[in-house]
Design a protein around this motif. Structure first.
Motif, mmCIF file in Angstrom:
data_model
loop_
_atom_site.group_PDB
_atom_site.id
_atom_site.type_symbol
_atom_site.label_atom_id
_atom_site.label_comp_id
_atom_site.label_asym_id
_atom_site.label_seq_id
_atom_site.Cartn_x
_atom_site.Cartn_y
_atom_site.Cartn_z
ATOM 1 N N GLY A 229 0.772 -1.070 -0.125
ATOM 2 C CA GLY A 229 0.089 -0.112 -0.003
ATOM 3 C C GLY A 229 0.857 1.413 -0.234
ATOM 4 N N CYS A 230 0.516 2.124 -1.026
ATOM 5 C CA CYS A 230 1.267 3.387 -0.969
ATOM 6 C C CYS A 230 0.634 4.537 -0.356
ATOM 7 N N MET A 231 1.149 5.223 0.757
ATOM 8 C CA MET A 231 0.419 6.197 1.634
ATOM 9 C C MET A 231 0.422 7.494 0.925
ATOM 10 N N LEU A 232 -0.832 7.936 0.359
ATOM 11 C CA LEU A 232 -0.796 9.254 -0.147
ATOM 12 C C LEU A 232 -1.626 10.203 0.451
ATOM 13 N N GLU A 363 3.731 5.584 -6.296
ATOM 14 C CA GLU A 363 4.367 6.475 -5.389
ATOM 15 C C GLU A 363 4.378 7.964 -5.562
ATOM 16 N N THR A 364 4.265 8.312 -6.872
ATOM 17 C CA THR A 364 4.441 9.898 -6.998
ATOM 18 C C THR A 364 3.102 10.493 -7.195
ATOM 19 N N ALA A 365 1.922 9.718 -7.022
ATOM 20 C CA ALA A 365 0.400 10.373 -7.149
ATOM 21 C C ALA A 365 0.431 10.778 -8.808
ATOM 22 N N ALA A 366 0.844 9.840 -9.678
ATOM 23 C CA ALA A 366 0.829 10.082 -10.904
ATOM 24 C C ALA A 366 2.267 10.799 -11.413
ATOM 25 N N GLN A 415 4.575 15.526 -4.218
ATOM 26 C CA GLN A 415 3.857 14.517 -4.584
ATOM 27 C C GLN A 415 3.975 13.205 -4.047
ATOM 28 N N VAL A 416 5.176 12.937 -3.780
ATOM 29 C CA VAL A 416 5.858 11.954 -3.349
ATOM 30 C C VAL A 416 5.295 11.403 -2.133
#
Length: 566
Positions: A229-232, A363-366, A415-416
């Protein structure tokens, strides 16, 4: 950030960095529901939902989530193809101060177990065609790990089939879109009907979530098998939504064709959140169909279309392409695969459109890189995006390499993501300190040309790119090992003229097992994993090459496959 050659090509109308609002993502919809209450927010299968109607659905469903016990920071699964209910549920989860766990609707029950257990999800929202798989996955788990609530919607909750012209319902779609399915049972839990949830008109309490709270938990796979899971945060996604709109000249008068899936980071942040922030009208496609896409662009006067290159190739190959009116398009582009030069040239010569390629990761939100609209290069990742410091470094030493030399692409920017859910060791390993700043290690190898444009040249991580879908061999192998006749499996990429790459599995069969064929293995995979992960080719071998430590030498097999393809 030190001066870079790409600043010469930076769009003069734009700043190099952007300060995003410190408000939660759901507030963008609330604001535009007040600004443009009667404006079309969503067009889907001939039906239109206004911004006011969409916000009303969000508020009511957020209230219902609160009644189910959803609280700040709780994770809620969302499993759907593109439809209005996906947008409403997504923003309702955020409005409830909870976290959206977007799940690929192609996943099967065996895969879905991980997306329930790992984020500790107790509530899920799904379309009826997927709810059975979710219930099956939940029921197979120990009692303390199961879903407590499953909300189910029918596609026809969002449109009237009787009012839809026959040509706008592709024949292959009718069975899964028009069939109203019975609600599944859920062991130890409650199943809710979407329409009933909205009819309750429950009100959510005041929101407490801030910009740095966790908002999105999309999953990405990797070399270790199970997806992470990538925490954004709200702020991560807000920055890219705002920057994408500025980069692409998006205004409230823009009309976006949403053909990329909104469970994926590109469709979710790069399209949906950006569009809602700007007050755009979104024309939703649940799946890709080139004939319907051509008609929608023509009829809805679509101005912006984010896609993967295979969609453009497919549309231009339609025998009806001359009948489609594409004159309204002002911006077209995407990523996930390289755009062939011949196709890009045809786009420019016939329609005056430059295809704008971009690059980014979950991981960089697009996007972390984008080609300048006024000076794009083909088959190029682009230049570092707004607020981004990106470099190419030696993966061993972390030192920046000379211009033109190959190294790992690393990224620093607002955004990372904040790291991998419950995986502090993986999080620590994926960041590197340079000049006092924390850079994300992309795992992609590349180089920078003399003008500062980034190009991908290889992968540090083991991954297959099939028409933009990222397939992680270790995950496919882990699933294949569950087949009773498979002793060992190694998954590699094989060349594919249309998809770019496809999945190939080299399989060692167990002795003393009933005989199985290559097709038997493929059929079993189709039953147990998402379609894009299924091997297109299965090859039986007597043994897999191994290193002195006993590890399968997958790279040697990959190189042999590449040599055979060449």
């Amino acid at each position: 950030m030190q001066t870079r050659p790409h600043h010469t090509f930076w769009p003069r109308r734009l700043p190099r960095a952007m300060n995003a609002p410190r408000t939660p993502l759901w507030d963008n919809l609330a604001v535009n529901a007040r600004r443009f209450p009667d404006k079309a927010a969503l067009i889907f299968m001939g039906s239109t939902m206004s911004y006011a109607q969409l916000w009303s659905a969000v508020e009511r469903f957020a209230g219902h989530l609160h009644e189910m016990g959803v609280r700040r920071g709780d994770r809620v699964m969302l499993a759907m193809q593109n439809c209005p209910q996906l947008v409403a549920a997504h923003f309702a989860i955020l409005r409830a101060d909870a976290v959206v766990v977007p799940v690929n609707p192609m996943n099967r029950a065996e895969e879905l177990k991980h997306f329930i257990v790992d984020p500790d999800a107790r509530v899920a929202v799904a379309t009826a065609d997927l709810a059975v798989e979710l219930a099956k996955a939940s029921d197979a788990l120990p009692e303390g790990q199961r879903l407590r609530h499953l909300v189910v919607t029918q596609f026809t909750d969002a449109f009237d089939p009787a009012a839809l012209p026959a040509e706008d319902m592709p024949a292959a779609w009718a069975p899964w879109m028009l069939t109203r399915r019975d609600l599944p049972s859920l062991a130890g839990g409650t199943v809710h009907c979407w329409v009933d949830c909205l009819a309750r008109e429950a009100e959510p309490p005041a929101s407490e979530a801030g910009a740095d709270d966790l908002a999105l938990l999309p999953y990405t796979s990797g070399t270790t098998g199970l997806p992470k899971g990538c925490m954004l945060s709200h702020a991560n996604a807000m920055h890219n939504a705002m920057a994408i709109n500025a980069w692409g000249n998006v205004t409230p008068e823009s009309v976006q064709l949403v053909a990329v899936p909104m469970f994926h980071i590109t469709g979710m942040v790069g399209v949906m959140h950006a569009a809602i922030l700007a007050g755009v009208t979104m024309v939703l496609m649940p799946r890709w169909d080139r004939e319907l896409a051509g008609r929608l662009i023509s009829a809805c006067r679509v101005t912006h279309w984010a896609n993967i290159p295979t969609m453009v190739i497919d549309l231009l190959a339609s025998p009806n392409v001359a009948r489609f009116d594409l004159s309204s398009l002002v911006s077209i582009g995407g990523g996930g695969a390289a755009m062939p030069q011949a196709v890009a040239q045809r786009l420019f010569e016939q329609y005056g459109l430059r295809y704008i390629e971009a690059y980014g990761l979950t991981e960089t939100a697009a996007p972390s890189h984008y080609n300048p609209p006024e000076a794009p290069k083909l088959q190029c990742l682009g230049i570092p995006f707004m607020s981004v410091d990106a470099r190419v470094v030696d993966p061993e030493t972390g030192r920046e390499v000379e211009q033109g030399a190959m190294g790992e692409i690393v990224i620093h920017g607002p955004q990372v993501f904040g790291g991998y859910w419950k995986r502090p060791d993986d999080t620590a390993a994926t960041f590197i300190q340079i000049d006092g700043k924390s850079f994300f290690r992309s795992g992609d190898m590349g180089h920078v040309d003399e003008e500062g444009y980034f190009f991908a040249t290889d992968r540090l991580k083991r991954m297959i790119n099939a028409s933009g879908f990222k397939v992680w061999p270790a995950e496919v192998e882990a699933l294949m090992f569950r087949h009773p006749a498979i002793q060992e499996a190694c998954v590699i990429a094989t060349k594919d003229a249309y998809r770019g790459e496809s999945v190939k599995a080299l399989v060692v069969r167990k002795p003393a097992q009933p005989p199985v064929s290559e097709q038997d293995i493929v059929d079993w995979c189709r039953e147990n994993m998402a379609a894009y992960k299924v091997p297109r080719v299965v090859q039986f071998v007597d043994a897999l090459p191994k290193s002195g430590s006993g590890k399968v030498m997958w790279r040697a097999l990959q190189e042999a496959e590449a040599g055979a393809s060449a």
